[in-house]
Design an enzyme around this catalytic site. Structure first.
Site, mmCIF file in Angstrom:
data_model
loop_
_atom_site.group_PDB
_atom_site.id
_atom_site.type_symbol
_atom_site.label_atom_id
_atom_site.label_comp_id
_atom_site.label_asym_id
_atom_site.label_seq_id
_atom_site.Cartn_x
_atom_site.Cartn_y
_atom_site.Cartn_z
ATOM 1 N N ARG A 45 -72.352 -13.309 28.762
ATOM 2 C CA ARG A 45 -70.971 -13.655 28.362
ATOM 3 C C ARG A 45 -70.206 -12.417 27.907
ATOM 4 O O ARG A 45 -69.047 -12.236 28.226
ATOM 5 C CB ARG A 45 -71.008 -14.610 27.172
ATOM 6 C CG ARG A 45 -71.216 -16.022 27.580
ATOM 7 C CD ARG A 45 -71.325 -16.870 26.350
ATOM 8 N NE ARG A 45 -71.230 -18.250 26.750
ATOM 9 C CZ ARG A 45 -70.576 -19.187 26.111
ATOM 10 N NH1 ARG A 45 -69.921 -18.898 25.009
ATOM 11 N NH2 ARG A 45 -70.535 -20.408 26.548
ATOM 12 N N ASP A 85 -69.334 -16.727 32.167
ATOM 13 C CA ASP A 85 -69.742 -17.845 31.330
ATOM 14 C C ASP A 85 -70.400 -18.869 32.255
ATOM 15 O O ASP A 85 -69.721 -19.543 33.034
ATOM 16 C CB ASP A 85 -68.485 -18.418 30.647
ATOM 17 C CG ASP A 85 -68.802 -19.683 29.885
ATOM 18 O OD1 ASP A 85 -69.984 -20.066 29.844
ATOM 19 O OD2 ASP A 85 -67.863 -20.285 29.338
ATOM 20 N N LYS A 140 -89.205 -23.681 25.641
ATOM 21 C CA LYS A 140 -89.034 -24.252 24.330
ATOM 22 C C LYS A 140 -88.052 -23.462 23.472
ATOM 23 O O LYS A 140 -87.902 -22.277 23.726
ATOM 24 C CB LYS A 140 -90.381 -24.400 23.631
ATOM 25 C CG LYS A 140 -90.993 -23.074 23.164
ATOM 26 C CD LYS A 140 -92.344 -23.275 22.554
ATOM 27 C CE LYS A 140 -92.274 -23.574 21.088
ATOM 28 N NZ LYS A 140 -92.171 -22.387 20.225
ATOM 29 N N LYS A 174 -101.611 -17.434 29.780
ATOM 30 C CA LYS A 174 -102.640 -16.515 29.293
ATOM 31 C C LYS A 174 -103.870 -16.602 30.200
ATOM 32 O O LYS A 174 -104.276 -17.695 30.585
ATOM 33 C CB LYS A 174 -102.998 -16.837 27.835
ATOM 34 C CG LYS A 174 -101.819 -16.588 26.874
ATOM 35 C CD LYS A 174 -102.207 -16.737 25.426
ATOM 36 C CE LYS A 174 -100.983 -16.749 24.525
ATOM 37 N NZ LYS A 174 -100.668 -15.482 23.900
ATOM 38 N N ASP A 227 -93.351 -26.337 16.237
ATOM 39 C CA ASP A 227 -93.287 -25.005 16.834
ATOM 40 C C ASP A 227 -94.551 -24.691 17.651
ATOM 41 O O ASP A 227 -94.465 -24.067 18.706
ATOM 42 C CB ASP A 227 -93.129 -23.957 15.713
ATOM 43 C CG ASP A 227 -92.920 -22.551 16.251
ATOM 44 O OD1 ASP A 227 -92.254 -22.414 17.302
ATOM 45 O OD2 ASP A 227 -93.417 -21.584 15.631
ATOM 46 N N HIS A 232 -98.051 -25.626 22.564
ATOM 47 C CA HIS A 232 -99.208 -24.768 22.876
ATOM 48 C C HIS A 232 -100.552 -25.458 22.592
ATOM 49 O O HIS A 232 -101.447 -25.473 23.428
ATOM 50 C CB HIS A 232 -99.153 -23.469 22.068
ATOM 51 C CG HIS A 232 -97.835 -22.757 22.143
ATOM 52 N ND1 HIS A 232 -97.107 -22.682 23.293
ATOM 53 C CD2 HIS A 232 -97.115 -22.092 21.200
ATOM 54 C CE1 HIS A 232 -96.001 -21.982 23.061
ATOM 55 N NE2 HIS A 232 -95.975 -21.632 21.798
ATOM 56 N N LYS A 332 -99.089 -19.452 10.042
ATOM 57 C CA LYS A 332 -98.548 -18.094 9.897
ATOM 58 C C LYS A 332 -99.234 -17.449 8.703
ATOM 59 O O LYS A 332 -99.696 -18.140 7.795
ATOM 60 C CB LYS A 332 -97.047 -18.169 9.602
ATOM 61 C CG LYS A 332 -96.248 -18.922 10.648
ATOM 62 C CD LYS A 332 -95.756 -17.994 11.724
ATOM 63 C CE LYS A 332 -94.905 -18.722 12.736
ATOM 64 N NZ LYS A 332 -94.878 -18.026 14.024
#
Ligand code: BG6
Length: 497
Positions: A45, A85, A140, A174, A227, A232, A332
């Site tokens: 854009r 755009d 995602k 992977k 997440d 996954h 995490k």
């Protein structure tokens, strides 16, 4: 005559494109995988010149790995940049004038937020860019629950057939994840053992040392369940659990994965606190570095109950997996970055070495996705010496020879190549996404009803103690993922698990 192909990256100067897509394409260039007339058009854009964007890409490539000017020149020549755009039919009509869809197969990569998918799809259609072999790649987050996914899906499905849509889950790109299918179905060894008569439990871990980084706003809305697990981890679970497909076509593999997802036992309200554990990282240390907790990172004015860690006992209600729990955990700021699938086999029915095998883990198949990829088979070996010496746990490395490494690509490169080849096997079908949201949505609803709490865990640990208690209730433990960095080859050093 075979068509040439063109990749249109919508969001062509954005973070995803610069960090992942161009580098992945460059590695395909280096490996000679990009066909003669293949071209890349980045649509952005903001008015950025081609030179500016090429400089950004080059800067990224120069610092990350093998870089040769000659290959770069070849690659850069394929790239064009256009300001436009993509949600406006006018902009796309201008672009459409530059491509002859009779001679060129077009793939559009939506490196943009899903909120604008609908207008982009409509604009592509209005501009005449949608023909039967047009492909579209999305990734995602595809919604935050089943309802929002279905809305995104509908906007794509109005314009594109399911065979034209490639939904990326980068874990499926992977190497060791793909090797799982080869391991299971190209070899006779595991086939007859791959069920509840021989497998005691399965543990899937994706542990990260990084925190939420600069994505707190996203994480507040998302949490680790959406997440990491919805996509996954559930994909990994599917590949471990699926029935042998009749062949390796996309339809067959995706169909078998769907059956697994539909066989997942819902986690009811009465079990929600026993079968799921949520955690949030508190201050602690990663290596020598002291790091703040999640709550400190977002500031005292916001009181967050979002999970940065989740552990789940998943059960698959079918013949093969009856009474074989699949323990999933991801978080995490854990003690090390590692991702691993561990298949824990049962002990032999009759043990003639009772005094020599006390406390030993027995047979395990470990499929390591990160930090290095590899496969190990753990078994028991006679300890050295004479008499009743304790057995030793030894590992047999089933890693591919190093010579394979030069042919290995990163997950994005591999997946992009599959898109360009028009093979959907490594991409997730809409039905799979819907089935996984069904399972996840119920967990979330039950968390809300049960007012579930995210237990704090110190950064640099493997998660909250409640997750250990969850396993202890089943008389099990999380299998330790720590290992020697200098891994032994065949019949290497013993490793305690
Ligand atoms: C992404 C998540 O999908 O996967 C991130 O949004 C996570 O939060 C990442 O860090 C992990 O990917 P990998 O390949 O580094 O394990």
């Amino acid at each position: 005559m075979a068509k040439t192909s063109e990749l249109l990256i919508i969001g062509g100067d954005g973070d995803l494109a610069i960090r992942k897509l161009y580098p992945a394409l460059f590695s395909l260039e280096q490996a000679g995988e990009l066909s003669e007339g293949f071209t890349i058009v980045g649509m952005a854009r903001k008015p950025k010149s081609r030179d500016e964007v090429l400089k950004l890409i080059k800067g990224r490539l120069e610092t990350s790995g093998r870089f040769y000017e000659e290959e770069w020149q070849r690659f850069a020549n394929r790239i064009d940049l256009r300001q436009g755009d993509a949600s406006s039919a006018e902009s796309l009509s201008e672009y459409a004038k530059t491509i002859d869809l009779e001679k060129t197969q077009l793939t559009a990569y939506f490196a943009i937020p899903p909120s604008i998918f609908e207008s982009v799809c409509n604009a592509m259609d209005a501009a005449g860019l949608v023909v039967p072999d047009t492909r579209v790649v999305v990734e995602k987050p595809l919604g935050t629950d089943k309802a929002s996914f279905c809305k995104i899906h509908d906007s794509l499905a109005k314009i594109f057939a399911e065979t034209q849509v490639y939904r990326i889950d980068h874990y499926l790109g992977k190497e060791s994840v793909q090797n799982l299918l080869a391991l299971r179905f190209a070899n006779i060894f595991f086939g007859s053992l791959w069920n509840g008569s021989y497998i005691e439990n399965v543990q899937i871990t994706i542990a990260e040392t990084v925190g939420v980084e600069d994505r707190h706003e996203f994480y507040e809305e998302t949490g680790a369940l959406r997440d990491m697990v919805q996509n996954h981890m559930m994909q990994l679970l599917c590949l471990v659990a699926l029935e042998p497909p009749a062949n390796k076509s996309a339809d067959m593999i995706r169909g078998e994965k769907l059956k697994v997802l539909k066989s997942l036992k819902p986690i009811e309200l009465a079990d929600i606190n026993a079968k799921t554990i949520r955690g949030q990282y508190a201050a602690g240390s990663i290596g020598d570095e002291l790091v703040p907790g999640y709550q400190q990172e977002i500031g005292p004015e916001k009181d967050s109950n979002v999970e940065t860690y989740v552990a789940i006992k998943a059960e698959i209600d079918n013949w093969r997996w009856a009474n074989v729990p699949f323990y999933l955990r991801t978080g995490k700021r854990m003690s090390s970055r590692c991702a691993e699938i561990i298949i824990q086999f049962r002990n032999p029915k009759h043990n003639i070495f009772p005094s020599q095998t006390i406390g030993l883990a027995g047979n395990q198949l470990r499929i390591r996705l990160q930090p290095d990829e590899g496969i190990e088979l753990h078994f028991l070996n006679k300890g050295p010496g004479v008499g009743e010496t304790p057995m030793e746990e030894v590992s047999l490395s089933l890693d591919a020879p190093d010579s394979f490494a030069q042919h290995s690509f990163d997950a994005y490169a591999r997946l992009l190549l599959e898109v360009l080849n028009g093979d959907q096997t490594l991409f997730v079908s809409a039905d799979e996404v819907i089935a996984s949201w069904d399972w996840i949505d119920q967990i979330r609803e039950n968390w809300q009803t049960a007012k579930s709490k995210a237990y704090p865990y110190a950064s640099g640990t493997m998660g909250p103690s409640q997750a250990v208690v969850m396993m202890a209730r089943d008389s099990r433990e999380w299998i330790d993922l720590s290992r020697q960095t200098n891994r032994p080859g065949i019949y290497g050093n013993s490793q305690s698990t």
